[in-house]
Motif scaffolding. Structure first.
Motif, PDB file in Angstrom:
ATOM      1  N   SER A 183       0.806  -1.226   0.000  1.00 35.63           N
ATOM      2  CA  SER A 183       0.000   0.000   0.000  1.00 35.63           C
ATOM      3  C   SER A 183       0.837   1.272   0.000  1.00 35.63           C
ATOM      4  O   SER A 183       0.432   2.301  -0.569  1.00 35.63           O
ATOM      5  CB  SER A 183      -0.938  -0.008   1.206  1.00 35.63           C
ATOM      6  N   ALA A 184       2.006   1.254   0.634  1.00 35.22           N
ATOM      7  CA  ALA A 184       2.857   2.452   0.687  1.00 35.22           C
ATOM      8  C   ALA A 184       3.344   2.874  -0.692  1.00 35.22           C
ATOM      9  O   ALA A 184       3.765   4.022  -0.879  1.00 35.22           O
ATOM     10  CB  ALA A 184       4.040   2.197   1.624  1.00 35.22           C
TER      11      ALA A 184
ATOM     12  N   TRP B 196      -0.013   5.206  -1.654  1.00 36.92           N
ATOM     13  CA  TRP B 196      -0.510   6.331  -0.859  1.00 36.92           C
ATOM     14  C   TRP B 196       0.517   6.760   0.182  1.00 36.92           C
ATOM     15  O   TRP B 196       1.182   5.908   0.791  1.00 36.92           O
ATOM     16  CB  TRP B 196      -1.806   5.945  -0.129  1.00 36.92           C
ATOM     17  N   ASP B 197       0.604   8.055   0.387  1.00 36.19           N
ATOM     18  CA  ASP B 197       1.524   8.586   1.393  1.00 36.19           C
ATOM     19  C   ASP B 197       1.139   8.188   2.806  1.00 36.19           C
ATOM     20  O   ASP B 197       2.001   8.044   3.679  1.00 36.19           O
ATOM     21  CB  ASP B 197       1.578  10.123   1.315  1.00 36.19           C
ATOM     22  N   ASP B 198      -0.151   8.024   3.053  1.00 39.00           N
ATOM     23  CA  ASP B 198      -0.616   7.789   4.420  1.00 39.00           C
ATOM     24  C   ASP B 198      -0.938   6.324   4.706  1.00 39.00           C
ATOM     25  O   ASP B 198      -1.560   6.010   5.716  1.00 39.00           O
ATOM     26  CB  ASP B 198      -1.841   8.662   4.717  1.00 39.00           C
ATOM     27  N   ALA B 199      -0.512   5.409   3.824  1.00 40.15           N
ATOM     28  CA  ALA B 199      -0.776   3.981   4.015  1.00 40.15           C
ATOM     29  C   ALA B 199       0.540   3.240   4.256  1.00 40.15           C
ATOM     30  O   ALA B 199       1.599   3.635   3.743  1.00 40.15           O
ATOM     31  CB  ALA B 199      -1.491   3.397   2.811  1.00 40.15           C
ATOM     32  N   THR B 200       0.478   2.177   5.034  1.00 41.68           N
ATOM     33  CA  THR B 200       1.653   1.336   5.276  1.00 41.68           C
ATOM     34  C   THR B 200       1.458  -0.022   4.604  1.00 41.68           C
ATOM     35  O   THR B 200       0.325  -0.431   4.315  1.00 41.68           O
ATOM     36  CB  THR B 200       1.881   1.121   6.779  1.00 41.68           C
TER      37      THR B 200
END
Length: 205
Positions: free
Chosen positions: A87-88, A91-95
């Protein structure tokens, strides 16, 4: 000087190696990708092998374009795409999903000693190839393979025995793959010309 060494693997150009260990006299063919794997002594893979989450025994013969431990995608979820667990990258806010990767790494494939895996064959995760087993070129192995058995096809099925069961059991008991480098050299002329049965008569097992 021999080309292969007891102290360091012979790794050809353009390989990607991740968290893997190699025994003595190991060779990794050009462009191969090896991740989270252990190679036993004398084992090798030819060009462009892709091996992940695997324990390779000694004297394994792995041909070009073989894939071992082919990684899976999730099938029980609404989607099976990378974005679920890588996921990273999106998206910047996903791990990334660390639990998914940990589960994937736990699904180890086991390749026995003195095995031969033909070109472009695939060995699925959690499959065990017994000692002395042979996988035909292009086969897809989804189930365990008994020692000294030759399999072929998609999915792979038993073609024939490499050695009769009693000879196979004696070879496993002899465990010549654990012999020292010097002992192997001394026995080299017999390895070259003797049948398995004659070899056992001379060396035990």
């Amino acid at each position: 000087m021999p080309r292969l060494s007891a102290t360091a693997p012979f790794i050809h150009p353009e390989c990607e190696i991740t968290e893997s260990t190699f025994g003595a006299f190991v060779e990794i063919g050009k462009g191969s990708r090896i991740a989270h794997a252990v190679f036993g002594d004398y084992s090798y893979c030819d060009r462009y092998a892709d091996i992940a989450n695997a324990e390779i025994g000694k004297f394994a013969n792995i041909a070009a374009f073989v894939r071992i431990g082919a990684t899976d995608h999730p099938l029980h979820t609404a989607a099976c795409h990378h974005f679920l667990y890588r996921s990273a990258d999106y998206w910047d806010d996903a791990t990334n999903d660390d639990a998914f990767f940990a589960h994937r790494k736990s699904r180890t494939a086991y390749i026995g000693h003195d095995t031969w895996i033909g070109a472009s064959a695939m060995i699925k995760p959690e499959v065990t190839l017994g000692h002395g087993a042979v996988v035909a070129a292009g086969a897809v192995v989804t189930k365990d393979v008994a020692p000294y058995t030759i399999v072929a096809g998609t999915p792979a099925k038993t073609l024939r025995l490499r050695q009769p069961r009693d000879i196979a059991e004696r070879l496993i008991a002899l465990a010549w793959w654990d012999w020292s480098h010097d002992t192997l050299r001394d026995a080299l002329p017999d390895f070259r010309v003797m049948t398995a049965e004659a070899f056992l008569e001379k060396y035990g097992g």
